[in-house]
Design a protein around this motif. Structure first.
Motif, PDB file in Angstrom:
ATOM      1  N   GLU A   1      -5.747  -9.512 -10.172  1.00 24.70           N
ATOM      2  CA  GLU A   1      -5.212  -8.151 -10.270  1.00 24.70           C
ATOM      3  C   GLU A   1      -6.297  -7.106 -10.062  1.00 24.70           C
ATOM      4  O   GLU A   1      -6.068  -6.077  -9.443  1.00 24.70           O
ATOM      5  CB  GLU A   1      -4.517  -7.936 -11.614  1.00 24.70           C
ATOM      6  CG  GLU A   1      -3.175  -8.608 -11.709  1.00 24.70           C
ATOM      7  CD  GLU A   1      -2.201  -8.148 -10.632  1.00 24.70           C
ATOM      8  OE1 GLU A   1      -2.100  -6.933 -10.381  1.00 24.70           O
ATOM      9  OE2 GLU A   1      -1.552  -9.014 -10.033  1.00 24.70           O
TER      10      GLU A   1
ATOM     11  N   ILE B   1      -6.317  -1.790  -2.941  1.00 23.38           N
ATOM     12  CA  ILE B   1      -5.369  -0.687  -2.750  1.00 23.38           C
ATOM     13  C   ILE B   1      -6.073   0.655  -2.904  1.00 23.38           C
ATOM     14  O   ILE B   1      -5.840   1.587  -2.136  1.00 23.38           O
ATOM     15  CB  ILE B   1      -4.189  -0.814  -3.743  1.00 23.38           C
ATOM     16  CG1 ILE B   1      -3.333  -2.020  -3.364  1.00 23.38           C
ATOM     17  CG2 ILE B   1      -3.353   0.452  -3.764  1.00 23.38           C
ATOM     18  CD1 ILE B   1      -2.301  -2.403  -4.393  1.00 23.38           C
ATOM     19  N   MET B   2      -6.966   0.754  -3.859  1.00 25.70           N
ATOM     20  CA  MET B   2      -7.665   2.020  -4.105  1.00 25.70           C
ATOM     21  C   MET B   2      -8.677   2.356  -3.014  1.00 25.70           C
ATOM     22  O   MET B   2      -9.014   3.520  -2.821  1.00 25.70           O
ATOM     23  CB  MET B   2      -8.387   1.976  -5.456  1.00 25.70           C
ATOM     24  CG  MET B   2      -7.459   1.831  -6.642  1.00 25.70           C
ATOM     25  SD  MET B   2      -6.417   3.256  -6.883  1.00 25.70           S
ATOM     26  CE  MET B   2      -7.596   4.409  -7.494  1.00 25.70           C
TER      27      MET B   2
ATOM     28  N   TYR C   1       0.845  -1.185   0.000  1.00 25.90           N
ATOM     29  CA  TYR C   1       0.000   0.000   0.000  1.00 25.90           C
ATOM     30  C   TYR C   1       0.883   1.238   0.000  1.00 25.90           C
ATOM     31  O   TYR C   1       1.222   1.783   1.035  1.00 25.90           O
ATOM     32  CB  TYR C   1      -0.926  -0.029   1.225  1.00 25.90           C
ATOM     33  CG  TYR C   1      -1.870   1.134   1.329  1.00 25.90           C
ATOM     34  CD1 TYR C   1      -2.845   1.351   0.371  1.00 25.90           C
ATOM     35  CD2 TYR C   1      -1.783   2.027   2.387  1.00 25.90           C
ATOM     36  CE1 TYR C   1      -3.713   2.415   0.457  1.00 25.90           C
ATOM     37  CE2 TYR C   1      -2.652   3.090   2.490  1.00 25.90           C
ATOM     38  CZ  TYR C   1      -3.615   3.282   1.525  1.00 25.90           C
ATOM     39  OH  TYR C   1      -4.474   4.343   1.614  1.00 25.90           O
TER      40      TYR C   1
ATOM     41  N   LYS D   1      -6.877  -6.976  -6.248  1.00 29.32           N
ATOM     42  CA  LYS D   1      -5.765  -6.308  -5.559  1.00 29.32           C
ATOM     43  C   LYS D   1      -5.819  -4.798  -5.788  1.00 29.32           C
ATOM     44  O   LYS D   1      -5.650  -4.010  -4.855  1.00 29.32           O
ATOM     45  CB  LYS D   1      -4.423  -6.845  -6.058  1.00 29.32           C
ATOM     46  CG  LYS D   1      -4.084  -8.212  -5.577  1.00 29.32           C
ATOM     47  CD  LYS D   1      -2.733  -8.593  -6.152  1.00 29.32           C
ATOM     48  CE  LYS D   1      -2.547 -10.075  -6.175  1.00 29.32           C
ATOM     49  NZ  LYS D   1      -1.301 -10.481  -6.834  1.00 29.32           N
ATOM     50  N   GLU D   2      -6.037  -4.405  -7.032  1.00 34.32           N
ATOM     51  CA  GLU D   2      -6.103  -2.983  -7.362  1.00 34.32           C
ATOM     52  C   GLU D   2      -7.257  -2.301  -6.637  1.00 34.32           C
ATOM     53  O   GLU D   2      -7.111  -1.201  -6.102  1.00 34.32           O
ATOM     54  CB  GLU D   2      -6.268  -2.818  -8.871  1.00 34.32           C
ATOM     55  CG  GLU D   2      -6.282  -1.382  -9.325  1.00 34.32           C
ATOM     56  CD  GLU D   2      -6.432  -1.269 -10.829  1.00 34.32           C
ATOM     57  OE1 GLU D   2      -7.303  -0.498 -11.267  1.00 34.32           O
ATOM     58  OE2 GLU D   2      -5.677  -1.940 -11.550  1.00 34.32           O
ATOM     59  N   ASN D   3      -8.401  -2.972  -6.575  1.00 33.70           N
ATOM     60  CA  ASN D   3      -9.550  -2.413  -5.880  1.00 33.70           C
ATOM     61  C   ASN D   3      -9.262  -2.254  -4.388  1.00 33.70           C
ATOM     62  O   ASN D   3      -9.643  -1.254  -3.787  1.00 33.70           O
ATOM     63  CB  ASN D   3     -10.778  -3.290  -6.090  1.00 33.70           C
ATOM     64  CG  ASN D   3     -11.983  -2.746  -5.378  1.00 33.70           C
ATOM     65  OD1 ASN D   3     -12.201  -3.042  -4.207  1.00 33.70           O
ATOM     66  ND2 ASN D   3     -12.765  -1.944  -6.070  1.00 33.70           N
TER      67      ASN D   3
END
Length: 177
Positions: A115, A122-123, A29, A118-120
């Protein structure tokens, strides 16, 4: 998790229910490494309409975090949802238009959801994680945790009484005017 779109279409189904656990140990993060205590639970549906794939997911996970106020470790219960549209990249420039930023383009007949998840995550992790709403943080003078501990610092009753020594010259300039 990889989803084979052709198998969904060939099966005569237009929807597919998803219920799986994504085993992640950590999430990077923005330089901080957040440990995940439990696997990421993913529930949702995939809808196939013509050559488009619509995904609605609910994501939950427990992660180890440090409080932004008192710096104590605590367990943060993460919850988020994903709504995404996938389109085969061969359909991206049929009309000569610019590709839409809200659409995710894929090449093969499979889509990898790892992916996207994971991206969601982090956002959607808050910038400042707090162990609880009433956390008072650390003493600005000695750095001791305010809640549950006592320090020998004098607590200022009024903010007007306390003047940061770095701003004393600025106060003198303001008083001259």
């Amino acid at each position: 998790m990889k989803i084979d779109i052709d198998s969904i279409k060939k099966g005569g189904q237009n929807t597919l229910d998803l219920n799986f656990a994504l085993d992640l140990n950590t999430i990077d993060y923005y330089g901080d490494v957040m440990n995940l205590i439990s696997p990421v639970d993913v529930n949702g549906k995939i809808y196939v309409i013509d050559d488009r794939l619509y995904i609605n997911l609910s994501i939950t996970a427990d992660m180890q975090a440090d409080c932004s106020r008192c710096l104590e470790p605590f367990t943060y219960s993460f919850k988020s949802s994903v709504n995404a549209e996938f389109v085969h990249e061969s359909l991206s420039n049929q009309n000569g238009e610019e590709p839409d930023e809200d659409i995710i383009y894929y090449r093969e007949s499979t889509v990898d959801l790892d992916e996207l998840i994971k991206e969601n995550m982090i956002m959607n992790i808050p910038m400042k994680l707090v162990c609880h709403k009433g956390c008072k943080g650390l003493c600005s003078n000695c750095g001791e945790k305010i809640e549950g501990h006592s320090c020998d610092c004098e607590i200022q009753e009024s903010k007007e009484e306390y003047l940061d020594p770095r701003l004393a010259k600025l106060k003198e300039l303001l008083e001259q005017d």
